[in-house]
Design a protein around this motif. Sequence first.
Motif, PDB file in Angstrom:
ATOM      1  N   LYS A   1       0.833  -1.247   0.129  1.00 36.33           N
ATOM      2  CA  LYS A   1      -0.056  -0.003  -0.205  1.00 36.33           C
ATOM      3  C   LYS A   1       0.855   1.295  -0.082  1.00 36.33           C
ATOM      4  O   LYS A   1       0.651   2.104  -0.887  1.00 36.33           O
ATOM      5  CB  LYS A   1      -0.982  -0.226   1.276  1.00 36.33           C
ATOM      6  N   LYS A   2       1.841   1.405   0.710  1.00 34.14           N
ATOM      7  CA  LYS A   2       2.827   2.614   0.981  1.00 34.14           C
ATOM      8  C   LYS A   2       3.569   2.542  -0.368  1.00 34.14           C
ATOM      9  O   LYS A   2       3.499   3.868  -1.047  1.00 34.14           O
ATOM     10  CB  LYS A   2       3.926   2.261   1.870  1.00 34.14           C
ATOM     11  N   VAL A   3       3.804   1.537  -1.021  1.00 33.94           N
ATOM     12  CA  VAL A   3       4.771   1.924  -2.377  1.00 33.94           C
ATOM     13  C   VAL A   3       3.437   2.197  -3.632  1.00 33.94           C
ATOM     14  O   VAL A   3       3.798   3.098  -4.292  1.00 33.94           O
ATOM     15  CB  VAL A   3       5.232   0.385  -2.875  1.00 33.94           C
ATOM     16  N   ALA A   4       2.457   1.935  -3.501  1.00 33.28           N
ATOM     17  CA  ALA A   4       1.314   2.162  -4.591  1.00 33.28           C
ATOM     18  C   ALA A   4       1.117   3.716  -3.929  1.00 33.28           C
ATOM     19  O   ALA A   4       0.883   4.333  -5.004  1.00 33.28           O
ATOM     20  CB  ALA A   4       0.170   1.323  -4.163  1.00 33.28           C
ATOM     21  N   GLU A   5       0.810   4.054  -2.933  1.00 36.01           N
ATOM     22  CA  GLU A   5       0.542   5.534  -2.457  1.00 36.01           C
ATOM     23  C   GLU A   5       1.620   6.290  -3.027  1.00 36.01           C
ATOM     24  O   GLU A   5       1.224   7.432  -3.724  1.00 36.01           O
ATOM     25  CB  GLU A   5       0.341   5.835  -1.029  1.00 36.01           C
ATOM     26  N   GLN A   6       2.833   6.141  -3.041  1.00 36.57           N
ATOM     27  CA  GLN A   6       3.846   6.992  -3.478  1.00 36.57           C
ATOM     28  C   GLN A   6       3.711   7.044  -5.241  1.00 36.57           C
ATOM     29  O   GLN A   6       3.987   7.867  -5.648  1.00 36.57           O
ATOM     30  CB  GLN A   6       5.335   6.393  -3.094  1.00 36.57           C
ATOM     31  N   LEU A   7       3.516   5.849  -5.571  1.00 31.33           N
ATOM     32  CA  LEU A   7       3.523   5.653  -7.084  1.00 31.33           C
ATOM     33  C   LEU A   7       2.473   6.532  -7.577  1.00 31.33           C
ATOM     34  O   LEU A   7       2.653   7.320  -8.796  1.00 31.33           O
ATOM     35  CB  LEU A   7       3.416   4.306  -7.590  1.00 31.33           C
ATOM     36  N   ILE A   8       1.396   6.416  -7.130  1.00 34.95           N
ATOM     37  CA  ILE A   8       0.229   7.265  -7.583  1.00 34.95           C
ATOM     38  C   ILE A   8       0.424   8.857  -7.411  1.00 34.95           C
ATOM     39  O   ILE A   8       0.011   9.594  -8.054  1.00 34.95           O
ATOM     40  CB  ILE A   8      -1.202   6.686  -6.805  1.00 34.95           C
ATOM     41  N   ASP A   9       0.891   8.986  -6.407  1.00 42.64           N
ATOM     42  CA  ASP A   9       1.287  10.472  -5.871  1.00 42.64           C
ATOM     43  C   ASP A   9       2.399  10.923  -7.140  1.00 42.64           C
ATOM     44  O   ASP A   9       2.094  12.016  -7.850  1.00 42.64           O
ATOM     45  CB  ASP A   9       1.962  10.633  -4.696  1.00 42.64           C
ATOM     46  N   ASP A  10       3.307  10.201  -7.489  1.00 44.96           N
ATOM     47  CA  ASP A  10       4.281  10.574  -8.400  1.00 44.96           C
ATOM     48  C   ASP A  10       3.488  10.783  -9.824  1.00 44.96           C
ATOM     49  O   ASP A  10       3.787  11.597 -10.465  1.00 44.96           O
ATOM     50  CB  ASP A  10       5.354   9.384  -8.502  1.00 44.96           C
ATOM     51  N   ILE A  11       2.705   9.801 -10.150  1.00 48.14           N
ATOM     52  CA  ILE A  11       2.052   9.924 -11.479  1.00 48.14           C
ATOM     53  C   ILE A  11       1.230  11.209 -11.398  1.00 48.14           C
ATOM     54  O   ILE A  11       1.159  12.026 -12.388  1.00 48.14           O
ATOM     55  CB  ILE A  11       1.160   8.751 -11.687  1.00 48.14           C
ATOM     56  N   LEU A  12       0.458  11.509 -10.433  1.00 44.69           N
ATOM     57  CA  LEU A  12      -0.489  12.484 -10.028  1.00 44.69           C
ATOM     58  C   LEU A  12       0.350  13.935 -10.311  1.00 44.69           C
ATOM     59  O   LEU A  12       0.182  14.874 -10.918  1.00 44.69           O
ATOM     60  CB  LEU A  12      -1.327  12.723  -9.176  1.00 44.69           C
ATOM     61  N   GLN A  13       1.579  13.814  -9.892  1.00 49.19           N
ATOM     62  CA  GLN A  13       2.482  14.939  -9.714  1.00 49.19           C
ATOM     63  C   GLN A  13       2.846  15.480 -11.196  1.00 49.19           C
ATOM     64  O   GLN A  13       3.001  16.520 -11.511  1.00 49.19           O
ATOM     65  CB  GLN A  13       3.617  14.851  -8.874  1.00 49.19           C
ATOM     66  N   LEU A  14       3.290  14.278 -11.926  1.00 49.49           N
ATOM     67  CA  LEU A  14       3.729  14.668 -13.115  1.00 49.49           C
ATOM     68  C   LEU A  14       2.730  15.041 -14.083  1.00 49.49           C
ATOM     69  O   LEU A  14       3.098  16.064 -14.788  1.00 49.49           O
ATOM     70  CB  LEU A  14       4.357  13.316 -13.798  1.00 49.49           C
ATOM     71  N   LEU A  15       1.523  14.457 -14.128  1.00 52.48           N
ATOM     72  CA  LEU A  15       0.380  15.035 -14.882  1.00 52.48           C
ATOM     73  C   LEU A  15       0.008  16.513 -14.435  1.00 52.48           C
ATOM     74  O   LEU A  15      -0.297  17.158 -15.452  1.00 52.48           O
ATOM     75  CB  LEU A  15      -0.985  13.980 -14.831  1.00 52.48           C
ATOM     76  N   LEU A  16      -0.072  16.572 -13.097  1.00 54.68           N
ATOM     77  CA  LEU A  16      -0.618  17.902 -12.528  1.00 54.68           C
ATOM     78  C   LEU A  16       0.481  18.938 -13.420  1.00 54.68           C
ATOM     79  O   LEU A  16       0.105  19.982 -13.540  1.00 54.68           O
ATOM     80  CB  LEU A  16      -0.886  17.854 -11.299  1.00 54.68           C
ATOM     81  N   THR A  17       1.660  18.659 -12.909  1.00 56.35           N
ATOM     82  CA  THR A  17       2.855  19.796 -12.945  1.00 56.35           C
ATOM     83  C   THR A  17       2.611  20.225 -14.443  1.00 56.35           C
ATOM     84  O   THR A  17       3.059  21.412 -14.947  1.00 56.35           O
ATOM     85  CB  THR A  17       4.177  19.185 -12.786  1.00 56.35           C
ATOM     86  N   HIS A  18       2.454  19.262 -15.435  1.00 56.80           N
ATOM     87  CA  HIS A  18       2.574  19.325 -16.817  1.00 56.80           C
ATOM     88  C   HIS A  18       1.292  19.628 -17.591  1.00 56.80           C
ATOM     89  O   HIS A  18       0.932  19.738 -18.501  1.00 56.80           O
ATOM     90  CB  HIS A  18       3.494  18.419 -17.662  1.00 56.80           C
ATOM     91  N   GLU A  19       0.253  19.958 -16.567  1.00 60.79           N
ATOM     92  CA  GLU A  19      -1.156  20.234 -16.948  1.00 60.79           C
ATOM     93  C   GLU A  19      -1.851  19.348 -17.957  1.00 60.79           C
ATOM     94  O   GLU A  19      -2.881  19.637 -18.792  1.00 60.79           O
ATOM     95  CB  GLU A  19      -0.985  21.777 -17.503  1.00 60.79           C
ATOM     96  N   PHE A  20      -1.516  18.006 -17.552  1.00 63.38           N
ATOM     97  CA  PHE A  20      -2.517  17.151 -18.484  1.00 63.38           C
ATOM     98  C   PHE A  20      -3.784  16.920 -17.589  1.00 63.38           C
ATOM     99  O   PHE A  20      -4.462  16.168 -18.167  1.00 63.38           O
ATOM    100  CB  PHE A  20      -1.569  15.819 -18.630  1.00 63.38           C
ATOM    101  N   ILE A  21      -3.706  17.299 -16.496  1.00 59.82           N
ATOM    102  CA  ILE A  21      -4.700  16.749 -15.426  1.00 59.82           C
ATOM    103  C   ILE A  21      -5.054  18.229 -14.717  1.00 59.82           C
ATOM    104  O   ILE A  21      -4.249  19.010 -14.740  1.00 59.82           O
ATOM    105  CB  ILE A  21      -4.619  15.817 -14.391  1.00 59.82           C
ATOM    106  N   VAL A  22      -6.153  18.444 -14.405  1.00 59.49           N
ATOM    107  CA  VAL A  22      -6.866  19.657 -13.441  1.00 59.49           C
ATOM    108  C   VAL A  22      -7.282  19.081 -12.206  1.00 59.49           C
ATOM    109  O   VAL A  22      -8.055  18.147 -12.118  1.00 59.49           O
ATOM    110  CB  VAL A  22      -7.600  20.524 -14.368  1.00 59.49           C
ATOM    111  N   LYS A  23      -7.161  19.981 -11.161  1.00 62.01           N
ATOM    112  CA  LYS A  23      -7.797  19.674  -9.878  1.00 62.01           C
ATOM    113  C   LYS A  23      -9.249  20.364  -9.977  1.00 62.01           C
ATOM    114  O   LYS A  23      -9.515  21.321 -10.684  1.00 62.01           O
ATOM    115  CB  LYS A  23      -6.862  20.681  -8.765  1.00 62.01           C
ATOM    116  N   LYS A  24     -10.034  19.264  -9.459  1.00 66.15           N
ATOM    117  CA  LYS A  24     -11.263  19.773  -9.561  1.00 66.15           C
ATOM    118  C   LYS A  24     -12.083  20.147  -8.368  1.00 66.15           C
ATOM    119  O   LYS A  24     -11.554  19.752  -7.294  1.00 66.15           O
ATOM    120  CB  LYS A  24     -12.396  18.485 -10.156  1.00 66.15           C
TER     121      LYS A  24
END
Length: 126
Positions: A103-126
């Motif tokens: 679970k901890k590894v998965a949480e970090q992985l998801i955080d990293d993916i979301l950071q990448l997508l948010l930083t480069h504006e491929f996703i938006v915060k709703k």
Amino acid sequence: ELVGGNPQLVMRHIKSLTLDWTAKKIIDNPMNMLLIEKNSQYQQLAGVQSEPFEDELIMMHPESWRAIALNPVAAILWEALAWRQSPAQLLDLYLEAFTQSDKKVAEQLIDDILQLLLTHEFIVKK
């Protein structure tokens, strides 16, 4: 759809440029990353172009024309982000699909993916 005499060659070139750009902009500059808010929801930016290639998903931003390559796990999360998702919801989906994951590894992985997508504006915060 890609234009050119040899679409495979064009995609390899785009993938190469994408991986080079990602490595230079993100790995060398981790301070540029935006923080993910655990209580927020995130969703795909409208208009992002994506094309599967080999074992990755190549994505192009509709305005900046920046491109990133997502590995198969990140591509699955990208698909889930067609709808509003919180980090916790994505974690639940991930753990359901990958039952042997820590679970901890998965949480970090998801955080990293979301950071990448948010930083480069491929996703938006709703």
